[in-house]
Design a protein around this motif. Structure first.
Motif, PDB file in Angstrom:
ATOM      1  N   PRO A  57      -0.815 -38.300  68.801  1.00 37.50           N
ATOM      2  CA  PRO A  57      -0.749 -38.213  67.333  1.00 37.50           C
ATOM      3  C   PRO A  57      -0.915 -36.793  66.809  1.00 37.50           C
ATOM      4  N   ASP A  58      -1.805 -36.021  67.431  1.00 42.67           N
ATOM      5  CA  ASP A  58      -2.003 -34.637  66.992  1.00 42.67           C
ATOM      6  C   ASP A  58      -0.753 -33.797  67.223  1.00 42.67           C
ATOM      7  N   GLN A  59      -0.026 -34.064  68.286  1.00 41.73           N
ATOM      8  CA  GLN A  59       1.208 -33.337  68.536  1.00 41.73           C
ATOM      9  C   GLN A  59       2.292 -33.703  67.531  1.00 41.73           C
ATOM     10  N   VAL A  60       2.271 -34.938  67.062  1.00 44.84           N
ATOM     11  CA  VAL A  60       3.220 -35.338  66.016  1.00 44.84           C
ATOM     12  C   VAL A  60       2.903 -34.581  64.726  1.00 44.84           C
ATOM     13  N   ILE A  61       1.612 -34.465  64.410  1.00 43.78           N
ATOM     14  CA  ILE A  61       1.214 -33.676  63.237  1.00 43.78           C
ATOM     15  C   ILE A  61       1.691 -32.240  63.391  1.00 43.78           C
ATOM     16  N   ASP A  62       1.504 -31.679  64.573  1.00 44.99           N
ATOM     17  CA  ASP A  62       1.942 -30.310  64.840  1.00 44.99           C
ATOM     18  C   ASP A  62       3.456 -30.188  64.668  1.00 44.99           C
ATOM     19  N   MET A  63       4.194 -31.183  65.129  1.00 48.64           N
ATOM     20  CA  MET A  63       5.648 -31.182  64.979  1.00 48.64           C
ATOM     21  C   MET A  63       6.039 -31.105  63.501  1.00 48.64           C
ATOM     22  N   LEU A  64       5.366 -31.911  62.679  1.00 47.47           N
ATOM     23  CA  LEU A  64       5.673 -31.911  61.253  1.00 47.47           C
ATOM     24  C   LEU A  64       5.258 -30.604  60.589  1.00 47.47           C
ATOM     25  N   GLN A  65       4.127 -30.048  61.001  1.00 47.53           N
ATOM     26  CA  GLN A  65       3.690 -28.773  60.447  1.00 47.53           C
ATOM     27  C   GLN A  65       4.679 -27.662  60.774  1.00 47.53           C
ATOM     28  N   GLN A  66       5.180 -27.656  62.007  1.00 50.55           N
ATOM     29  CA  GLN A  66       6.160 -26.650  62.387  1.00 50.55           C
ATOM     30  C   GLN A  66       7.448 -26.822  61.596  1.00 50.55           C
ATOM     31  N   GLY A  67       7.845 -28.083  61.385  1.00 49.50           N
ATOM     32  CA  GLY A  67       9.047 -28.330  60.603  1.00 49.50           C
ATOM     33  C   GLY A  67       8.895 -27.857  59.177  1.00 49.50           C
ATOM     34  N   ASN A  68       7.715 -28.087  58.586  1.00 47.27           N
ATOM     35  CA  ASN A  68       7.483 -27.625  57.226  1.00 47.27           C
ATOM     36  C   ASN A  68       7.463 -26.095  57.146  1.00 47.27           C
ATOM     37  N   ALA A  69       6.940 -25.455  58.192  1.00 49.98           N
ATOM     38  CA  ALA A  69       6.951 -23.984  58.222  1.00 49.98           C
ATOM     39  C   ALA A  69       8.381 -23.454  58.258  1.00 49.98           C
ATOM     40  N   ARG A  70       9.249 -24.129  59.022  1.00 50.72           N
ATOM     41  CA  ARG A  70      10.658 -23.722  59.050  1.00 50.72           C
ATOM     42  C   ARG A  70      11.298 -23.919  57.681  1.00 50.72           C
ATOM     43  N   PHE A  71      10.985 -25.027  57.030  1.00 50.88           N
ATOM     44  CA  PHE A  71      11.517 -25.314  55.703  1.00 50.88           C
ATOM     45  C   PHE A  71      11.113 -24.225  54.711  1.00 50.88           C
ATOM     46  N   ARG A  72       9.846 -23.837  54.739  1.00 50.65           N
ATOM     47  CA  ARG A  72       9.358 -22.834  53.794  1.00 50.65           C
ATOM     48  C   ARG A  72       9.958 -21.460  54.054  1.00 50.65           C
ATOM     49  N   SER A  73      10.241 -21.177  55.311  1.00 47.01           N
ATOM     50  CA  SER A  73      10.786 -19.858  55.654  1.00 47.01           C
ATOM     51  C   SER A  73      12.296 -19.777  55.486  1.00 47.01           C
ATOM     52  N   GLY A  74      12.933 -20.919  55.235  1.00 48.85           N
ATOM     53  CA  GLY A  74      14.380 -20.936  55.119  1.00 48.85           C
ATOM     54  C   GLY A  74      15.092 -20.875  56.452  1.00 48.85           C
ATOM     55  N   LYS A  75      14.366 -21.144  57.544  1.00 49.78           N
ATOM     56  CA  LYS A  75      14.937 -21.082  58.893  1.00 49.78           C
ATOM     57  C   LYS A  75      14.954 -22.471  59.522  1.00 49.78           C
ATOM     58  N   MET A  76      15.538 -23.409  58.822  1.00 51.96           N
ATOM     59  CA  MET A  76      15.579 -24.783  59.295  1.00 51.96           C
ATOM     60  C   MET A  76      16.539 -24.935  60.465  1.00 51.96           C
ATOM     61  N   GLN A  77      16.325 -25.989  61.262  1.00 52.04           N
ATOM     62  CA  GLN A  77      17.200 -26.272  62.376  1.00 52.04           C
ATOM     63  C   GLN A  77      18.621 -26.539  61.896  1.00 52.04           C
ATOM     64  N   SER A  78      19.570 -26.269  62.767  1.00 52.62           N
ATOM     65  CA  SER A  78      20.959 -26.612  62.477  1.00 52.62           C
ATOM     66  C   SER A  78      21.214 -27.986  63.076  1.00 52.62           C
ATOM     67  N   HIS A  79      21.017 -29.022  62.261  1.00 53.69           N
ATOM     68  CA  HIS A  79      21.102 -30.393  62.754  1.00 53.69           C
ATOM     69  C   HIS A  79      22.558 -30.846  62.911  1.00 53.69           C
ATOM     70  N   ASP A  80      22.844 -31.424  64.054  1.00 48.81           N
ATOM     71  CA  ASP A  80      24.141 -32.063  64.260  1.00 48.81           C
ATOM     72  C   ASP A  80      23.950 -33.542  63.931  1.00 48.81           C
ATOM     73  N   PHE A  81      24.123 -33.901  62.663  1.00 47.59           N
ATOM     74  CA  PHE A  81      23.831 -35.268  62.227  1.00 47.59           C
ATOM     75  C   PHE A  81      24.783 -36.289  62.849  1.00 47.59           C
ATOM     76  N   LEU A  82      25.994 -35.883  63.140  1.00 45.78           N
ATOM     77  CA  LEU A  82      26.921 -36.812  63.792  1.00 45.78           C
ATOM     78  C   LEU A  82      26.442 -37.136  65.201  1.00 45.78           C
ATOM     79  N   ALA A  83      25.957 -36.126  65.917  1.00 46.55           N
ATOM     80  CA  ALA A  83      25.416 -36.362  67.260  1.00 46.55           C
ATOM     81  C   ALA A  83      24.166 -37.222  67.191  1.00 46.55           C
ATOM     82  N   GLN A  84      23.336 -36.961  66.194  1.00 43.28           N
ATOM     83  CA  GLN A  84      22.123 -37.752  66.022  1.00 43.28           C
ATOM     84  C   GLN A  84      22.464 -39.200  65.666  1.00 43.28           C
ATOM     85  N   LYS A  85      23.475 -39.374  64.859  1.00 44.19           N
ATOM     86  CA  LYS A  85      23.928 -40.727  64.518  1.00 44.19           C
ATOM     87  C   LYS A  85      24.359 -41.473  65.772  1.00 44.19           C
ATOM     88  N   ARG A  86      25.151 -40.798  66.619  1.00 48.11           N
ATOM     89  CA  ARG A  86      25.612 -41.437  67.854  1.00 48.11           C
ATOM     90  C   ARG A  86      24.447 -41.738  68.786  1.00 48.11           C
TER      91      ARG A  86
END
Length: 249
Positions: A57-86
């Motif tokens: 659970p703590d690692q999941v929290i860390d995952m979300l914290q890292q994601g929010n840090a990327r969001f705030r910095s404007g350096k978000m992942q380049s998601h391939d939503f079609l691949a994720q859908k598949r």
């Protein structure tokens, strides 16, 4: 071949659907310093069962914290939503269930920089925990294997302001009444009105904490999983002005 459970009641009647065996796409689970299971390239896809199950659970929290840090910095992942859908068409292995407000400015998937299949999303005005939503969380954790229940409030919440002001409007009236305990429980020396943003934000924070307690008190299933260390239930506040999520440990 076993089937992946979905959120339909019929799926809960079939016990073997608790065992999700879909083979996922390759990502090694990060360990030690700087856990990051959200892929850094557009070619990478959603969480696999092995990756999610290896997380605490703590690692999941860390995952979300890292994601929010990327969001705030404007350096978000380049998601391939079609691949994720598949990748998730025949199975899903979300690491968290996020209960948040319906406010259009606070979309959990975006502010945590997650992809399809990474987190369950539940949204309702004022991020309150109704019996149906708690049942959905029980499914997310006890059946689908999520490791974290996160109640996410936000600053400038209209539902909180409405509850403070005693707004009456159709079915919204009953919803806002469920926020009133947070209004009464909030210690605040200034103006206690919905037009005072500081008070609104103080009540929103209190409402998050009370909602986490409501979930614990009304779900023996989730409380038991938390007691056994299999999940965590925590709250957080999202700041509309700077994009930061503050976890309320």
């Amino acid at each position: 071949m076993q089937h992946t459970p979905d959120c339909c009641p019929d799926s809960l009647k079939n016990n073997d659907r608790r065992h999700w065996l879909m083979a996922g796409f390759g990502l090694s689970v990060a360990a030690a310093a700087g856990l990051s299971v959200i892929p850094a390239t557009a070619a990478a896809v959603s969480l696999t069962q092995a990756q999610r199950d290896a997380m605490t659970p703590d690692q999941v929290i860390d995952m979300l914290q890292q994601g929010n840090a990327r969001f705030r910095s404007g350096k978000m992942q380049s998601h391939d939503f079609l691949a994720q859908k598949r990748a998730t068409a025949t199975g899903q292995y979300p690491a968290a269930v996020i209960l948040s407000c319906i406010d259009s400015r606070a979309p959990g998937e975006i502010i945590f920089d997650t992809g399809i299949g990474d987190a369950f999303g539940a949204r309702i005005a004022g991020n309150i925990a109704t019996p149906d939503l708690i049942g959905s969380m029980e499914f997310a954790c006890a059946v689908a294997g999520a490791k974290l229940v996160l109640v996410l409030g936000h600053t400038g919440c209209g539902a909180i302001a409405g509850a403070i002001n005693g707004v009456k409007l159709g079915n919204l009236t009953g919803l806002l009444q469920q926020i009133e305990p947070a209004v009464k429980a909030t210690t605040y020396d200034g103006e206690r009105t919905g037009s005072n943003r500081a008070f609104v934000d103080a009540v929103a924070r209190q409402n998050v904490q009370l909602t986490v307690n409501v979930i614990r008190q009304n779900s023996a299933i989730l409380a038991g999983l938390e007691k056994d260390g299999k999940i965590k239930m925590i709250g957080a506040m999202y700041d509309l002005s700077n994009g930061e999520v503050a976890f309320l440990h």
